[in-house]
Design a protein around this motif. Structure first.
Motif, PDB file in Angstrom:
ATOM      1  N   GLU A  63       0.850  -1.194   0.000  1.00  0.00           N
ATOM      2  CA  GLU A  63       0.000   0.000   0.000  1.00  0.00           C
ATOM      3  C   GLU A  63       0.887   1.246   0.000  1.00  0.00           C
ATOM      4  O   GLU A  63       1.793   1.369   0.814  1.00  0.00           O
ATOM      5  N   GLN A  65       0.095   4.434   0.659  1.00  0.00           N
ATOM      6  CA  GLN A  65      -0.139   5.447   1.693  1.00  0.00           C
ATOM      7  C   GLN A  65       0.270   4.915   3.071  1.00  0.00           C
ATOM      8  O   GLN A  65       0.554   3.739   3.222  1.00  0.00           O
ATOM      9  N   ARG A  71     -10.153   4.782  -0.699  1.00  0.00           N
ATOM     10  CA  ARG A  71     -11.222   5.784  -0.851  1.00  0.00           C
ATOM     11  C   ARG A  71     -12.289   5.676   0.235  1.00  0.00           C
ATOM     12  O   ARG A  71     -13.275   6.417   0.207  1.00  0.00           O
ATOM     13  N   TRP A  89     -22.353   5.710   2.287  1.00  0.00           N
ATOM     14  CA  TRP A  89     -23.504   4.872   2.632  1.00  0.00           C
ATOM     15  C   TRP A  89     -23.363   3.420   2.189  1.00  0.00           C
ATOM     16  O   TRP A  89     -22.789   3.134   1.144  1.00  0.00           O
ATOM     17  N   VAL A 244       4.072   0.935  -5.290  1.00  0.00           N
ATOM     18  CA  VAL A 244       4.598   0.109  -6.385  1.00  0.00           C
ATOM     19  C   VAL A 244       4.892   1.002  -7.589  1.00  0.00           C
ATOM     20  O   VAL A 244       4.060   1.823  -7.986  1.00  0.00           O
ATOM     21  N   GLU A 428     -13.197  -1.250  -7.569  1.00  0.00           N
ATOM     22  CA  GLU A 428     -14.537  -0.694  -7.760  1.00  0.00           C
ATOM     23  C   GLU A 428     -14.916  -0.544  -9.225  1.00  0.00           C
ATOM     24  O   GLU A 428     -16.032  -0.858  -9.640  1.00  0.00           O
ATOM     25  N   MET A 437     -18.621   0.510  -2.315  1.00  0.00           N
ATOM     26  CA  MET A 437     -17.746  -0.349  -1.505  1.00  0.00           C
ATOM     27  C   MET A 437     -18.070  -1.816  -1.774  1.00  0.00           C
ATOM     28  O   MET A 437     -17.179  -2.658  -1.832  1.00  0.00           O
TER      29      MET A 437
END
Ligand SMILES: Cc1cc2nc3c(=O)[nH]c(=O)nc-3n(C[C@H](O)[C@H](O)[C@H](O)COP(=O)(O)OP(=O)(O)OC[C@H]3O[C@@H](n4cnc5c(N)ncnc54)[C@H](O)[C@@H]3O)c2cc1C
Length: 451
Positions: A63, A65, A71, A89, A244, A428, A437
């Motif tokens: 990852e 971050q 997101r 939601w 990466v 997504e 999600m």
């Protein structure tokens, strides 16, 4: 009935996009514990990694971050109140995420809204405004008709934008304005950029107990699910700050990171949004048709401007309001959370979001203040704090979620989904529940079942 989703599934099978384990894959599994690198620790990557872990693969998640969730980005406004700067939601039709929350002991709160309207300077409280009678009947008949379309009809419909389709079917004046305001909130850009098939396939699902899939939120913040998924996997398997930069594929795969680390694996699952994916240096290079597809797909520009107020002057907990002003759409973002203070989010889309993103918080608040004036009077004295996030400038996605324009869904998506050598793709943008999600999770799990 063929829904958008089952149709896509058939289309993918026809295109060879959904991988059925072949004999070489069977050998791959049989010859010992194999190493898989998952790129990205968003919901898609975390779901893929968990599935691979269950299947006894040796998994490492890389990852870029210093946090997981991608997101999904919950933000603590003060000690008590949490808001969502990314995904908000959970829909009542989103079965897999609901199932995971249940399994991982996360509670969800009810979050349906009662929508107010501010249009052409006139405020209409919830339940005191509507579309015209004629248009409501027409829309119902269009949705009913959509349920009976065959695959060929849907392909044709997909070539037209939603605005044109509405106009062609007699939607006009106030009805058309309202559809633009409400539906652009769902898609994150003007409905002139949305495929008619994408819109109809989404709205035809809005029956029963869902309110446009804006039904629930995870108590404590949606990021809680990322945390629980990472605990289930084993946090040591997720390496943060590992961006990466290069992927070399031969007999095996070598994955290079910006921090100098290099990993070798048998397989890779790449869950990156298209912008980040294309920034990787692929050796050999990605196929031409994939590069074209990556270049073609756009992401919706959404800005979330969260404002903490010392009281909930909007009175009803389930307040939201559609406006024809720059701040676009307001909603109570701390519904059901205890305390007298509360957060309103101004949620803007497309060009409006880009304008807002270029101003400072106080300038944007002035526009909020002016918009809210006819409804609530001057709210400035109640303002305590602000937070803003514009997804159009996010370094990794340059948008909130993919927006498939006319002619793209059936043509571009299968190309993006197609595996490339040892690398499989998820995220997504490749999901049947695209933009949600739910889609991220399901596409991650599907990719983890492809070999
Ligand atoms: C403003 C907004 C509102 C939304 N509203 C909703 C909603 O109400 N309901 C809903 O269900 N969904 C909503 N979504 C959509 C939802 O957030 C996404 O569908 C989902 O989170 C995407 O997950 P993902 O794993 O596919 O991608 P991501 O979450 O983007 O995960 C990809 C990960 O890859 C990492 N990465 C990028 N580049 C690299 C690299 N080179 N090396 C390593 N790692 C890298 C990223 O940091 C990120 O963590 C919303 C999204 C936004 C932004």
């Amino acid at each position: 009935m063929t829904t958008r989703r089952s149709f896509i599934r058939q289309g993918l099978l026809a295109a060879g996009g959904l991988m059925i384990p072949s004999s070489s894959f069977a050998n791959f599994i049989l010859s010992g514990k194999k190493k898989v690198i998952v790129i990205g620790a968003g919901f898609s990557g975390l779901a893929a990694a968990n599935k691979l872990n269950q299947r006894n693969f040796d998994v490492t998640v890389l990852e870029s971050q210093n946090r997981i969730g991608g997101r999904v980005f919950s933000h603590q406004m003060n000690d008590n109140l949490v808001v969502e700067l990314g995904a908000e939601w959970v829909g009542n039709s989103h079965n897999r995420i609901l199932e995971l929350c249940n399994e991982l002991k996360l509670d969800l709160s009810e979050n349906q809204m009662d929508t107010h309207l501010l249009y052409k300077g006139i405020y209409s409280p919830a339940r005191q405004w509507d579309f015209s009678k004629n248009w409501k009947l027409k829309m119902e008949s269009l949705l009913e008709n959509y349920r009976h379309l065959n695959d060929k009809d849907k392909l044709i419909l997909d070539k037209m934008d939603w605005w044109r389709y509405l106009v062609n079917n007699g939607c006009k004046d106030r009805d058309l304005d309202l559809r633009e305001l409400m539906d652009s909130t769902d898609f994150g850009e003007s409905i002139r950029k949305v495929s008619a098939n994408a819109a109809l396939s989404e709205y035809v699902e809005n029956t029963g107990d869902t309110q446009n899939q804006m039904d629930k939120k995870i108590i404590g913040g949606n990021t809680m699910l990322a945390q629980r998924l990472s605990e289930k996997l084993g946090k040591e398997k997720i390496l943060l700050n590992h961006a990466v930069t290069r992927i070399e594929q031969g007999d095996k795969v070598k994955v290079y990171c910006a921090n100098g680390k290099v990993f070798e694996a048998d397989k890779v699952i790449c869950t990156l949004p298209t912008f980040a994916l294309k920034n990787i240096d692929w050796k050999p290079g990605l196929p031409e048709n994939k590069i074209e597809a990556l270049n073609e797909l756009q992401y919706a520009r959404i800005n979330k401007h969260a404002m903490l107020f010392d009281n909930r002057f909007w009175k009803s907990e389930n307040f939201d309001m559609v406006t024809d002003q720059l701040p676009h759409y307001f909603y109570h973002a701390t519904q059901g959370q205890s305390g007298s203070s509360g957060v309103l989010i101004s949620y803007s889309i497309g060009d409006k979001a880009a304008v807002i993103a270029n101003q400072n918080d106080m300038t944007n608040f002035k526009s909020v203040q002016e918009t809210l004036q006819p409804v609530f009077g001057d709210v400035k004295s109640h303002l305590k704090q602000q937070a803003n996030y514009y997804w159009g400038n996010d370094q990794r996605s340059h948008g909130s979620y993919a927006i498939y324009g006319p002619g793209q869904w059936f043509r571009v998506r299968p190309v993006l989904k197609e595996p490339f050598m040892h690398t499989h793709f998820a995220g997504e943008h490749l999901a049947d529940w695209q933009g949600f999600m739910e889609g991220a999770i399901v596409s991650g799990e599907e990719a983890a079942g492809e070999f």
